[in-house]
Design an enzyme around this catalytic site. Structure first.
Site, short mmCIF file in Angstrom:
data_model
loop_
_atom_site.label_atom_id
_atom_site.label_comp_id
_atom_site.label_asym_id
_atom_site.label_seq_id
_atom_site.Cartn_x
_atom_site.Cartn_y
_atom_site.Cartn_z
N ASP A 187 33.87 51.29 44.08
CA ASP A 187 33.69 49.84 44.20
C ASP A 187 34.09 49.42 45.61
OD1 ASP A 187 33.71 47.08 44.12
OD2 ASP A 187 34.59 46.96 42.13
N HIS A 192 38.30 43.55 48.58
CA HIS A 192 39.47 44.37 48.31
C HIS A 192 39.96 45.13 49.54
CE1 HIS A 192 38.65 43.41 44.16
NE2 HIS A 192 37.44 43.90 44.28
N ILE A 207 42.70 41.62 47.44
CA ILE A 207 43.26 41.75 46.09
C ILE A 207 42.91 43.10 45.49
CG2 ILE A 207 43.24 39.27 45.66
CD1 ILE A 207 40.65 39.67 44.03
N GLY A 210 40.04 44.33 39.64
CA GLY A 210 40.42 44.11 38.24
C GLY A 210 40.38 45.38 37.43
#
Length: 283
Positions: A187, A192, A207, A210
């Site tokens: 990903d 990120h 961040i 998830g």
């Protein structure tokens, strides 16, 4: 331009053939926090090639078709897309190395008025044996995409957590470079990694994915409820409620009711729930 329900519902998400090896399996486990304590032999089993174990949550990175919603022909503004819920049903233990086929499909699109929900599934199949390894379920929140005249329901209700203090808690520290490690499992969303993109999106820094937090919760469930045997976990699902910053500690709170397990996770430093309405089924 509103969503074309029939077109999106029948969108031809491509099948993905993926070959991975033990190195990829170890890299995934490192990305969700395994191996933080070099003397923790149970944790070492997920990051050391001798008699390696595979986290059931690794299914989320297998046969991944990529961010196909970014295609303008979908009629969706990809910048407003949020990952709302994720689940995995384990049909057979994931091999540490294999060639798999990911077969994805859209199961429904629900018109909520202002917004919309897109429900999708992916089967991950061992190409050599034809064995169905796992089924992944996902809910994607499409902000501002409602009002296209599609079905208004039904939608599954989130799992309710027990009204009592958790029976167990597991704390998992994350390292500052956690997102940079996890992204190597496939990903590559710059949110990120790139500080400029993250701050433009309203975050103080890049961040954590998830699905990395999803893996942290899976690891916690295996430790607390499964005697560190991946085959003992048959299903888990949850709702994403808030992002995690790399370097924070994720505390997984667990309720045991026989083979049914409820859970949520919060970041200790901000006392904020980041994963909610979690449910797991044990063997």
């Amino acid at each position: 331009m509103p969503i074309d329900y029939a077109k999106l519902k029948s969108w031809p998400v491509p099948d993905i053939v993926q070959t991975y090896d033990v190195r990829d399996t170890i890299l995934y486990a490192l990305g969700v926090g395994c191996g933080g304590d070099p003397m923790d032999r149970a944790d070492l089993a997920y990051v050391y090639e001798e008699a390696i174990k595979v986290l059931p949550s690794m299914g989320v990175v297998l046969g991944y078709p990529g961010f196909w919603l970014k295609d303008p022909a979908t009629g969706i503004d990809w910048r407003k897309v949020l990952h709302g819920e994720q689940g995995v049903i384990i049909h057979a233990p994931l091999p540490a190395a294999a060639t798999v086929v990911g077969k994805s499909r859209i199961t429904e699109i629900v018109d909520k008025g202002k917004d919309a929900l897109l429900f999708s599934e992916r089967d991950v199949i061992d190409q050599a044996t034809g064995q169905l390894l796992c089924t992944l379920t996902s809910t994607t929140f499409l902000r501002g995409e409602g009002g296209f005249g599609g079905p208004t329901g039904p939608t599954p209700q989130p799992h309710s957590l027990p009204d009592r203090a958790p029976d167990l808690t597991v704390d998992t520290p994350t390292v500052p470079q956690a997102a940079l490690i996890y992204r190597l499992s496939g990903d590559y969303n710059p949110l990120h990694a790139d500080p400029d993109i993250a701050t433009a999106a309203g975050f103080r820094q890049p961040i954590l994915h998830g699905l990395a937090s999803f893996g942290v919760a899976c690891r916690a469930l295996l430790r607390a409820c499964c005697n560190d045997e991946p085959a003992n976990l048959k299903e888990m699902k949850l709702r994403f409620s808030s992002p995690v910053y790399p370097g924070e500690t994720i505390r997984t709170e667990i309720w045991r009711d026989g083979k049914a397990v409820s859970f949520r996770a919060r970041v200790v430093e901000r006392d904020l729930v980041v994963l909610n309405n979690g449910f797991a089924q044990l063997d």
